[in-house]
Design a protein around this motif. Structure first.
Motif, mmCIF file in Angstrom:
data_model
loop_
_atom_site.group_PDB
_atom_site.id
_atom_site.type_symbol
_atom_site.label_atom_id
_atom_site.label_comp_id
_atom_site.label_asym_id
_atom_site.label_seq_id
_atom_site.Cartn_x
_atom_site.Cartn_y
_atom_site.Cartn_z
ATOM 1 N N TYR A 9 -102.915 51.465 -1.420
ATOM 2 C CA TYR A 9 -102.253 51.384 -2.725
ATOM 3 C C TYR A 9 -101.821 52.767 -3.238
ATOM 4 O O TYR A 9 -100.709 52.925 -3.747
ATOM 5 C CB TYR A 9 -103.189 50.723 -3.725
ATOM 6 N N TYR A 14 -94.357 51.113 -2.723
ATOM 7 C CA TYR A 14 -93.835 49.750 -2.619
ATOM 8 C C TYR A 14 -92.322 49.797 -2.806
ATOM 9 O O TYR A 14 -91.831 50.071 -3.893
ATOM 10 C CB TYR A 14 -94.484 48.859 -3.683
ATOM 11 N N LYS A 16 -88.928 47.448 -1.660
ATOM 12 C CA LYS A 16 -88.363 46.262 -1.013
ATOM 13 C C LYS A 16 -87.182 46.658 -0.137
ATOM 14 O O LYS A 16 -86.415 47.552 -0.483
ATOM 15 C CB LYS A 16 -87.897 45.250 -2.055
ATOM 16 N N SER A 33 -94.157 53.789 3.171
ATOM 17 C CA SER A 33 -93.682 52.812 2.194
ATOM 18 C C SER A 33 -93.474 51.475 2.880
ATOM 19 O O SER A 33 -93.487 51.385 4.099
ATOM 20 C CB SER A 33 -92.403 53.298 1.531
ATOM 21 N N VAL A 35 -93.634 46.859 1.969
ATOM 22 C CA VAL A 35 -93.930 45.738 1.073
ATOM 23 C C VAL A 35 -95.270 45.127 1.482
ATOM 24 O O VAL A 35 -95.947 45.636 2.355
ATOM 25 C CB VAL A 35 -92.796 44.689 1.095
ATOM 26 N N CYS A 36 -95.607 44.010 0.854
ATOM 27 C CA CYS A 36 -96.936 43.419 1.026
ATOM 28 C C CYS A 36 -97.316 43.171 2.475
ATOM 29 O O CYS A 36 -98.446 43.456 2.879
ATOM 30 C CB CYS A 36 -97.064 42.144 0.210
ATOM 31 N N PHE A 39 -98.308 46.434 4.040
ATOM 32 C CA PHE A 39 -99.592 46.932 3.541
ATOM 33 C C PHE A 39 -100.746 46.107 4.096
ATOM 34 O O PHE A 39 -101.815 46.639 4.391
ATOM 35 C CB PHE A 39 -99.604 46.956 2.018
ATOM 36 N N ARG A 69 -97.229 43.229 -8.168
ATOM 37 C CA ARG A 69 -96.147 43.240 -7.190
ATOM 38 C C ARG A 69 -96.206 41.945 -6.381
ATOM 39 O O ARG A 69 -97.262 41.551 -5.923
ATOM 40 C CB ARG A 69 -96.303 44.420 -6.246
ATOM 41 N N HIS A 75 -96.097 36.280 -0.408
ATOM 42 C CA HIS A 75 -96.942 37.460 -0.525
ATOM 43 C C HIS A 75 -97.945 37.466 0.623
ATOM 44 O O HIS A 75 -98.215 36.420 1.219
ATOM 45 C CB HIS A 75 -97.666 37.446 -1.880
ATOM 46 N N THR A 93 -101.589 45.567 -1.752
ATOM 47 C CA THR A 93 -100.333 45.833 -2.459
ATOM 48 C C THR A 93 -100.588 46.087 -3.941
ATOM 49 O O THR A 93 -99.909 46.891 -4.574
ATOM 50 C CB THR A 93 -99.365 44.648 -2.290
ATOM 51 N N ASN A 94 -101.584 45.396 -4.492
ATOM 52 C CA ASN A 94 -101.907 45.521 -5.915
ATOM 53 C C ASN A 94 -103.270 46.153 -6.162
ATOM 54 O O ASN A 94 -103.666 46.326 -7.310
ATOM 55 C CB ASN A 94 -101.849 44.137 -6.569
#
Length: 173
Positions: A9, A14, A16, A33, A35-36, A39, A69, A75, A93-94
């Motif tokens: 994190y 993050y 897209k 970098s 997205v979910c 990660f 996110r 997700h 991600t969060n």
């Protein structure tokens, strides 16, 4: 496990559209970098290197307008096996433990095990996938969203009759 999620994190941005489903963990480490799904794959690699049993989870985060996110779209997060407790989910991600706002649809070793569409296909090489999500809340409110997912090159609907005619001709020969 929480330290791995916090590391991802805090050290990866993050963004897209910067990666694809084929992006490797090595590439994620280089560009720092993703997205979910990126990660989740990165965290799986960290946990597996520590010999912690873990798995990829695919699903949704229910939209609650709390700034998470990935709300309202597909997700991904991770579950790890904790002895005497079972599988525990964490969302790198969060940087949060999974709650009842995370809706689990599939688990596997990685994204490939949990793809929304899998199988053998005969037909147009170009296609598209639309995902419709509808969430109903106890207070009667609903959230609905349509997501277009690119699968190969998009094919225009006008070309489909032409393709069907071509396929029928091929089958008659």
């Amino acid at each position: 496990m929480a330290l791995c999620a916090e590391f991802v994190y805090k050290n990866f941005q993050y963004i897209k559209g910067i990666t694809t489903i084929e992006t490797t963990v090595r590439e994620i480490l280089e560009i720092r970098s993703g997205v979910c799904q990126d990660f989740a794959h990165l965290m799986l690699e960290l946990l597996r290197n520590l010999d912690i049993p873990c798995r990829y989870v695919s699903g949704y985060i229910c939209p609650n307008k709390n700034g998470m996110r990935g709300e309202g779209a597909t997700h991904a997060w991770v579950e790890a096996w904790i002895p005497n407790s079972g599988w525990a989910g964490i969302d790198p991600t969060n940087n949060v433990w999974v709650t009842d706002t995370h809706v689990k649809l599939a688990v596997g070793r990685n994204f490939t095990d949990c793809t929304p569409v899998k199988g053998t296909f005969k037909g147009l090489a170009r296609q598209s996938l639309s995902v419709y999500v509808s969430v109903g809340y106890e207070d009667g409110q609903t959230f609905e969203e349509m997501n277009k997912v690119k699968v190969g090159d998009l094919h225009s609907p006008e070309d489909i009759p032409e393709y069907i005619d071509h396929e029928e001709q091929q089958q008659q020969q």
